[in-house]
Design an enzyme around this catalytic site. Structure first.
Site, PDB file in Angstrom:
ATOM      1  N   ARG A 170      -0.154  -9.227  13.552  1.00 26.06           N
ATOM      2  CA  ARG A 170      -0.886  -7.386  13.105  1.00 26.06           C
ATOM      3  C   ARG A 170      -1.717  -8.546  12.243  1.00 26.06           C
ATOM      4  NH1 ARG A 170       4.540  -4.960  11.296  1.00 26.06           N
ATOM      5  NH2 ARG A 170       3.483  -3.674   9.502  1.00 26.06           N
ATOM      6  N   LYS A 172       0.677  -1.506   0.055  1.00 27.15           N
ATOM      7  CA  LYS A 172      -0.186   0.035   0.252  1.00 27.15           C
ATOM      8  C   LYS A 172       1.510   0.936   0.096  1.00 27.15           C
ATOM      9  CE  LYS A 172      -2.203  -1.115   4.045  1.00 27.15           C
ATOM     10  NZ  LYS A 172      -0.969  -2.240   4.576  1.00 27.15           N
TER      11      LYS A 172
HETATM   12  P1  AP5 Z   1       4.952  -1.260   1.827  1.00 30.17           P
HETATM   13  O1  AP5 Z   1       4.182  -0.926   0.456  1.00 30.17           O
HETATM   14  O2  AP5 Z   1       5.417  -0.686   2.931  1.00 30.17           O
HETATM   15  O3  AP5 Z   1       3.667  -2.297   2.651  1.00 30.17           O
HETATM   16  P2  AP5 Z   1       2.291  -1.711   3.659  1.00 30.17           P
HETATM   17  O4  AP5 Z   1       1.363  -2.742   2.717  1.00 30.17           O
HETATM   18  O5  AP5 Z   1       2.675  -0.020   3.156  1.00 30.17           O
HETATM   19  O6  AP5 Z   1       2.562  -1.845   4.501  1.00 30.17           O
HETATM   20  P3  AP5 Z   1       2.582  -1.377   6.047  1.00 30.17           P
HETATM   21  O7  AP5 Z   1       3.086  -2.258   7.415  1.00 30.17           O
HETATM   22  O8  AP5 Z   1       2.890  -0.190   6.320  1.00 30.17           O
HETATM   23  O9  AP5 Z   1       0.544  -1.201   6.414  1.00 30.17           O
HETATM   24  P4  AP5 Z   1       0.348  -1.747   8.233  1.00 30.17           P
HETATM   25  O10 AP5 Z   1      -1.061  -1.512   7.038  1.00 30.17           O
HETATM   26  O11 AP5 Z   1       0.340  -3.199   8.618  1.00 30.17           O
HETATM   27  O12 AP5 Z   1       1.321  -0.711   8.538  1.00 30.17           O
HETATM   28  P5  AP5 Z   1       0.395   0.671   9.400  1.00 30.17           P
HETATM   29  O13 AP5 Z   1       1.424   2.154   8.977  1.00 30.17           O
HETATM   30  O14 AP5 Z   1      -0.863   0.615   8.436  1.00 30.17           O
HETATM   31  O15 AP5 Z   1       5.441  -2.723   0.994  1.00 30.17           O
HETATM   32  C1  AP5 Z   1       6.207  -3.506   1.976  1.00 30.17           C
HETATM   33  C2  AP5 Z   1       7.638  -3.750   1.747  1.00 30.17           C
HETATM   34  O16 AP5 Z   1       7.938  -4.793   0.431  1.00 30.17           O
HETATM   35  C3  AP5 Z   1       8.823  -2.178   1.549  1.00 30.17           C
HETATM   36  O17 AP5 Z   1      10.409  -2.870   2.088  1.00 30.17           O
HETATM   37  C4  AP5 Z   1       8.512  -2.390   0.009  1.00 30.17           C
HETATM   38  O18 AP5 Z   1       9.886  -1.788  -0.718  1.00 30.17           O
HETATM   39  C5  AP5 Z   1       8.489  -3.875   0.174  1.00 30.17           C
HETATM   40  N1  AP5 Z   1       7.583  -4.154  -1.989  1.00 30.17           N
HETATM   41  C6  AP5 Z   1       6.374  -3.555  -1.860  1.00 30.17           C
HETATM   42  N2  AP5 Z   1       5.394  -4.216  -2.983  1.00 30.17           N
HETATM   43  C7  AP5 Z   1       6.365  -4.815  -3.414  1.00 30.17           C
HETATM   44  C8  AP5 Z   1       5.900  -6.019  -4.907  1.00 30.17           C
HETATM   45  N3  AP5 Z   1       5.166  -5.526  -5.227  1.00 30.17           N
HETATM   46  N4  AP5 Z   1       6.654  -6.924  -4.587  1.00 30.17           N
HETATM   47  C9  AP5 Z   1       8.349  -6.736  -4.209  1.00 30.17           C
HETATM   48  N5  AP5 Z   1       8.370  -6.126  -2.749  1.00 30.17           N
HETATM   49  C10 AP5 Z   1       7.142  -5.049  -2.226  1.00 30.17           C
HETATM   50  O19 AP5 Z   1       0.080   0.789  10.456  1.00 30.17           O
HETATM   51  C11 AP5 Z   1       0.960  -0.321  11.763  1.00 30.17           C
HETATM   52  C12 AP5 Z   1       0.309  -0.050  13.256  1.00 30.17           C
HETATM   53  O20 AP5 Z   1      -0.733   1.641  13.217  1.00 30.17           O
HETATM   54  C13 AP5 Z   1      -0.796  -0.862  12.666  1.00 30.17           C
HETATM   55  O21 AP5 Z   1      -0.356  -1.578  13.626  1.00 30.17           O
HETATM   56  C14 AP5 Z   1      -1.924  -0.126  14.227  1.00 30.17           C
HETATM   57  O22 AP5 Z   1      -1.939  -0.921  15.510  1.00 30.17           O
HETATM   58  C15 AP5 Z   1      -1.734   1.764  14.203  1.00 30.17           C
HETATM   59  N6  AP5 Z   1      -3.268   1.885  13.434  1.00 30.17           N
HETATM   60  C16 AP5 Z   1      -2.625   2.490  11.733  1.00 30.17           C
HETATM   61  N7  AP5 Z   1      -4.020   2.370  10.872  1.00 30.17           N
HETATM   62  C17 AP5 Z   1      -4.646   2.157  12.253  1.00 30.17           C
HETATM   63  C18 AP5 Z   1      -6.231   2.387  11.898  1.00 30.17           C
HETATM   64  N8  AP5 Z   1      -6.884   3.284  11.536  1.00 30.17           N
HETATM   65  N9  AP5 Z   1      -7.203   1.458  13.107  1.00 30.17           N
HETATM   66  C19 AP5 Z   1      -6.362   1.526  14.365  1.00 30.17           C
HETATM   67  N10 AP5 Z   1      -4.583   1.114  14.112  1.00 30.17           N
HETATM   68  C20 AP5 Z   1      -4.155   1.581  13.349  1.00 30.17           C
END
Ligand code: AP5
Length: 244
Positions: free
Chosen positions: A201, A43
């Site tokens: 997660r 994402k």
């Molecule tokens: P990347 O694109 O960084 O992944 P992502 O989908 O953005 O994953 P996140 O870990 O950021 O999502 P998340 O939803 O767990 O975390 P968030 O910060 O929202 O890709 C990952 C890696 O893979 C990168 O190194 C990239 O280079 C590589 N990659 C990408 N695409 C690729 C491909 N096609 N092929 C190969 N490699 C690839 O949330 C964190 C915490 O915040 C949650 O756990 C929760 O506690 C809290 N939180 C956030 N939002 C809320 C909410 N709405 N409600 C309640 N709690 C919340």
């Protein structure tokens, strides 16, 4: 509003670049998008590309909560503990953040919500918020991927904290290991990017966030993506979905 004396101090090339960007943006349709997918599904990788193409604001609740935690605000201190365990922070807290953020001028052409809504309650609250503005969600991009692929993506990820630029030791390595390509500053790993926290997660995703996909499927706005493909191939799929 910036005064003419403020503008005098901005280099002409920057002003021209901004003017050209705004002219290009004025021809783009408004879009209100949600990106849903498990941790590491891509994402955050696709969001900046969509943002630039459609002149949208990118609102990532995870990034916003981490910024609040770094600034040690009362909200940030609560969120920090919850995030470290891989659990979700409260609906009221994140909805409040989004409600403020989508009113900003940078969201005038629409927005990309990355990591929000993560529960059906959040989705319902978002819909009520948009209804008050006379708008609605246009498309939900579902980053479909098998859990087994995610550990390698998550544990190999490195971040440049101030810009949010993301790298991967294998899939998107920086030019110099451990160093941001643009600023030369050190990269860090997120505290929740461990195999152990990933398990929680993923549990939270399947239990609390997967129902959000069903919620929007009933409204007929969900588009499926093959998120296991290479990043450039996923970008092509995203472009197809958004141009249809
Ligand atoms: P990347 O694109 O960084 O992944 P992502 O989908 O953005 O994953 P996140 O870990 O950021 O999502 P998340 O939803 O767990 O975390 P968030 O910060 O929202 O890709 C990952 C890696 O893979 C990168 O190194 C990239 O280079 C590589 N990659 C990408 N695409 C690729 C491909 N096609 N092929 C190969 N490699 C690839 O949330 C964190 C915490 O915040 C949650 O756990 C929760 O506690 C809290 N939180 C956030 N939002 C809320 C909410 N709405 N409600 C309640 N709690 C919340």
């Amino acid at each position: 509003m910036a005064s003419s004396s403020d503008l005098e101090n901005i280099p002409s090339v920057d002003l021209m670049t901004e003017l050209l960007r705004r002219m290009k943006c004025s021809t783009k349709p408004d879009k209100r998008l949600i990106l849903v997918g498990p941790p590491g599904s891509g994402k955050g990788t696709q969001s900046p590309i969509i943002k630039d193409e459609y002149c949208l604001c990118h609102l990532a609740t995870g990034d916003m909560l981490r910024a609040a935690a770094a600034a040690k605000t009362p909200l940030g201190l609560i969120a920090k503990e919850v995030m470290a365990k891989g659990e979700l922070v409260s609906d009221e807290l994140v909805v409040g953040i989004i409600d403020d953020a989508i009113k900003k001028p940078s969201c005038q052409k629409g927005f990309i919500l990355d990591g929000f809504p993560r529960t059906v309650v959040q989705a319902e609250m978002l819909d009520q918020m948009l209804e008050k503005q006379g708008t609605k969600v246009d498309k939900v991009l579902n980053f479909e991927i098998d859990d087994s692929i995610l550990e390698e993506r998550i544990t190999g990820r490195w971040i440049h904290p101030s810009s949010g630029r993301s790298y991967h030791t294998k899939f998107a390595p920086p030019k110099v290991p451990g160093v941001d390509d643009v600023t030369g500053e050190p990269l860090i790993q997120r505290k929740d990017d461990t195999a152990a926290v990933l398990k929680s997660r993923l549990e939270a995703f399947h239990k609390q966030t997967a129902p959000v996909i069903d919620y929007y499927s009933k409204k007929g706005v969900v588009a499926q993506l093959h998120a296991e493909k290479a990043p450039t191939e996923v970008t092509v799929e995203v472009q197809k979905v958004l141009s249809s």
